[in-house]
Scaffold this active site. Structure first.
Site, mmCIF file in Angstrom:
data_model
loop_
_atom_site.group_PDB
_atom_site.id
_atom_site.type_symbol
_atom_site.label_atom_id
_atom_site.label_comp_id
_atom_site.label_asym_id
_atom_site.label_seq_id
_atom_site.Cartn_x
_atom_site.Cartn_y
_atom_site.Cartn_z
ATOM 1 C CD GLN A 60 0.050 -5.628 -5.432
ATOM 2 O OE1 GLN A 60 0.271 -5.005 -4.400
ATOM 3 N NE2 GLN A 60 -1.154 -6.039 -5.790
ATOM 4 C CE LYS A 70 0.179 1.157 5.650
ATOM 5 N NZ LYS A 70 -1.260 0.984 5.353
ATOM 6 N NE ARG A 93 40.257 26.862 43.970
ATOM 7 C CZ ARG A 93 40.016 26.625 45.264
ATOM 8 N NH1 ARG A 93 40.575 27.403 46.190
ATOM 9 N NH2 ARG A 93 39.226 25.635 45.614
ATOM 10 N N GLY A 139 0.816 -1.211 0.000
ATOM 11 C CA GLY A 139 0.000 0.000 0.000
ATOM 12 C C GLY A 139 0.850 1.261 0.000
ATOM 13 C CE LYS A 160 29.665 10.764 24.745
ATOM 14 N NZ LYS A 160 30.987 10.418 24.100
ATOM 15 N NE ARG A 193 -6.495 7.251 6.735
ATOM 16 C CZ ARG A 193 -7.070 6.359 7.544
ATOM 17 N NH1 ARG A 193 -7.372 5.140 7.085
ATOM 18 N NH2 ARG A 193 -7.346 6.668 8.787
ATOM 19 C CE1 TYR A 198 34.969 16.033 18.579
ATOM 20 C CE2 TYR A 198 33.593 17.988 18.860
ATOM 21 C CZ TYR A 198 34.210 17.058 18.036
ATOM 22 O OH TYR A 198 34.063 17.139 16.669
#
Length: 453
Positions: free
Chosen positions: A77, A26, A426, A15, A337, A19, A373
């Site tokens: 098909q 789908k 510091r 199909g 993470k 919709r 990073y």
């Protein structure tokens, strides 16, 4: 399933799915983070099908790409002339198969293996075709299954072709059927298109069998199991249905859900008994939580492993590769993470731990960041057992903090810290006595002068 009854599945997914208003096929839309076609394939896998054929049309390339690694064949098909015509496109892929063939739809992902097994068991020497029926609260435009007094199927009729008396019947056709391959292909080829839509309808397989004098029977199931998904609204309803069932399963297995309707699971979430989940928690794919752990409110977990007796949140985020070992704890607004938090270690608030390994018993102060990073590559931070990282510290990876070491609050650490050492990074504090008082006096006078003008 009996070992001498070979089984194959034909899944119709040709199909256009207009919709859904989507560029994606789908049946690739997800329920609980998994494509609906995968839900159906996983269910049917319990029956060990010899072959599975998916009949596709529009966007068939997407299906082929998504199903790489699956033991399925995708048949095309083209043109699309109806559901019976679609099922017939699987014949070539099953030309060497002899046994029972089930035909179903790819957009009904909740079909259970146990239901298919009941259909298989209903096929015997006297029964040629088994169809799956259901009784919805509202029959809408579903096709009807008209039964005889002995319970056999007398007629299958589409809603558009049914007369008023037939539309009064509440036994509806799900579109799922099973027949022996010796019968199925012959019956499919005999189906005509003399109907309101001019299409070749799959239910006419049963009609043709009845016309030959064969017995056709219907197996009934719950309407929710065979609900089709053709729109975003129906997709959301299927998600809600799946989540409701999964919450019930979790609680039956010994998990405490404080507000079940606010907790959302992924298809593969694993929660052990005696886990407690507070309100508004979302589990993405790949999460395992061990016994005695508590997931506090408003936390989000994905690709994470939470050990025995751990505590997560509230308002915490565990991303892929996060591992919390026994008795460890992360608190509000902590993100992990690709990091391991050792046994009994703590990061209670306002912290990012990425590409890191934190030893047992370590204490990570508020505002700590592992700077992993450099704009091109990720680097690792290692924190030893019982180390103490003071608040508002930046650990610039790659860096190692030794066991029992202390990093003073506000430090930016770019070199390794030895075991048992104190590292304080510091700037020197400068004090100018009376400067603030003089500043306030000057500003107040300036403001007063502006008002006079």
């Amino acid at each position: 399933m009996s070992q001498n009854r070979d089984f194959a599945a034909v899944i119709l997914a040709a199909g256009k799915g207009t919709r859904m208003k989507s560029g994606m096929h789908k049946v690739l839309h997800a329920i609980a983070g998994r494509a609906m076609i995968d839900h159906l394939l996983d269910s049917l896998a319990a029956l060990h099908p010899s072959k599975t054929v998916i009949v596709a049309g529009d966007r068939h390339e997407q299906l082929r790409d998504a199903l790489v690694g699956r033991n399925v064949v995708v048949a095309l098909q083209e043109p699309q002339l109806g559901t019976a015509h679609a099922a017939l496109q699987a014949e070539a892929a099953l030309k060497d198969f002899r046994g029972l063939v089930m035909v179903c739809f790819g957009d009904t992902p909740m079909v259970k293996a146990s239901t298919v097994q009941r259909m298989i068991d209903a096929l015997d020497e006297t029964t040629r075709v088994v169809v799956l029926g259901f009784r919805p609260a509202d029959t809408l435009t579903y096709g009807r299954i008209i039964t005889a007094d002995d319970g056999s199927v007398r007629k299958m009729v589409e809603h558009k072709d049914a007369d008023e008396s037939e539309r009064q019947c509440d036994l509806c056709n799900s579109g799922v059927l099973i027949a022996h391959s010796d019968d199925l292909w012959r019956l499919l080829k005999s189906v005509g298109n003399d109907n309101a839509q001019g299409e070749y309808y799959l239910p006419d397989v049963a009609t043709q069998a009845i016309a030959e004098g064969a017995r056709v029977v219907a197996v009934e199931t719950d309407p929710a199991e065979v609900a089709g998904i053709n729109s975003r609204g129906e997709l959301a309803a299927a998600e809600a249905q799946w989540q409701r069932l999964r919450r019930e399963e979790a609680m039956e297995a010994g998990v405490t859900l404080r507000a079940p309707e606010t907790v959302f699971f992924s298809h593969d979430t694993e929660l052990a008994a005696d886990v407690t989940v507070e309100p508004n928690v979302v589990f993405g794919p790949g999460v395992k939580v061990a016994s005695g752990a508590t997931i506090r409110a408003f936390s989000h977990l994905e690709g994470a492993t939470v050990g025995e007796g751990c505590e997560v949140g509230p308002y915490a985020r565990l991303r892929p590769g996060a591992v919390m070992e026994k008795g460890s704890k992360i608190g509000n607004f902590v993100e992990m993470k690709k990091a391991i938090l050792g046994e009994g270690a703590k990061a209670n608030h306002l912290t990012y731990l990425g590409d890191a390994e934190i030893g047992a018993g370590a204490n990570i102060g508020a505002g700590t960041i592992t700077c992993n990073y450099d704009g091109y590559f990720k680097h690792k931070t290692v924190i030893g057992e019982r180390a103490f990282i003071g608040s508002n510290s930046a650990l610039i990876a790659p860096v190692t903090i030794g066991a029992d070491a202390i990093v003073a609050a506000g430090s930016a650490v770019s070199r390794d810290v030895g075991a048992g050492d104190l590292r304080m990074v510091r700037a020197e504090q400068l004090v100018k006595q009376g400067w603030a008082d003089r500043f306030h006096d000057t500003m107040k006078k300036k403001k007063a002068a502006e008002k006079k003008d």
